[in-house]
Design a protein around this motif. Structure first.
Motif, short mmCIF file in Angstrom:
data_model
loop_
_atom_site.label_atom_id
_atom_site.label_comp_id
_atom_site.label_asym_id
_atom_site.label_seq_id
_atom_site.Cartn_x
_atom_site.Cartn_y
_atom_site.Cartn_z
N ILE A 40 0.83 -1.20 0.00
CA ILE A 40 0.00 0.00 0.00
C ILE A 40 0.88 1.25 0.00
O ILE A 40 0.65 2.20 -0.77
CB ILE A 40 -0.97 0.00 1.20
N ILE A 41 1.90 1.27 0.85
CA ILE A 41 2.79 2.43 0.92
C ILE A 41 3.52 2.62 -0.39
O ILE A 41 3.64 3.74 -0.90
CB ILE A 41 3.78 2.25 2.10
N GLU A 42 4.00 1.52 -0.98
CA GLU A 42 4.72 1.61 -2.26
C GLU A 42 3.81 2.13 -3.37
O GLU A 42 4.21 3.00 -4.15
CB GLU A 42 5.26 0.23 -2.62
N LEU A 43 2.60 1.61 -3.44
CA LEU A 43 1.66 2.04 -4.49
C LEU A 43 1.26 3.50 -4.32
O LEU A 43 1.14 4.23 -5.30
CB LEU A 43 0.43 1.14 -4.50
N GLU A 44 1.05 3.93 -3.07
CA GLU A 44 0.69 5.32 -2.83
C GLU A 44 1.83 6.26 -3.21
O GLU A 44 1.59 7.34 -3.76
CB GLU A 44 0.29 5.52 -1.37
N SER A 45 3.07 5.86 -2.94
CA SER A 45 4.20 6.72 -3.31
C SER A 45 4.33 6.79 -4.84
O SER A 45 4.62 7.86 -5.39
CB SER A 45 5.49 6.24 -2.68
N LYS A 46 4.11 5.67 -5.53
CA LYS A 46 4.16 5.70 -7.00
C LYS A 46 3.04 6.56 -7.57
O LYS A 46 3.25 7.30 -8.54
CB LYS A 46 4.05 4.27 -7.55
N LEU A 47 1.86 6.48 -6.95
CA LEU A 47 0.74 7.31 -7.39
C LEU A 47 1.06 8.79 -7.22
O LEU A 47 0.77 9.61 -8.10
CB LEU A 47 -0.53 6.92 -6.64
N ASP A 48 1.66 9.14 -6.09
CA ASP A 48 2.04 10.53 -5.85
C ASP A 48 3.07 11.02 -6.87
O ASP A 48 3.01 12.16 -7.32
CB ASP A 48 2.58 10.71 -4.43
#
Length: 81
Positions: A40-48
């Motif tokens: 979740i943290i990795e995907l959110e950082s990529k989204l940002d």
């Protein structure tokens, strides 16, 4: 609420974590929860990064990341029941 209605709602309740779920024992779920949080943290950082880049916005890619994050959050919430 009638007693029959309550019984119908009870039938749709998910099984206890102590029970088998599709043949998989759900007694030790800490590793799965930790992995989900990492993803979740990795995907959110990529989204940002996608949103913050100066490149043209790819709405389908943003939607894909949102759906992936939502799916993992939902699964995490189910494990916390």
């Amino acid at each position: 609420m009638k007693k029959d209605t309550y019984f119908d709602l009870d039938m749709h309740r998910p099984p206890s974590r102590k029970n088998d779920m599709n043949g998989v024992k759900l007694q030790n779920i800490q590793a799965v929860k930790a992995r989900l949080l990492e993803e979740i943290i990795e995907l959110e950082s990529k989204l940002d990064k996608i949103k913050g880049s100066g490149d043209p916005i790819d709405l389908s890619l943003i939607q894909t990341y949102r759906e992936m994050i939502h799916g993992r959050r939902s699964f995490f919430a189910e494990l916390n029941r």
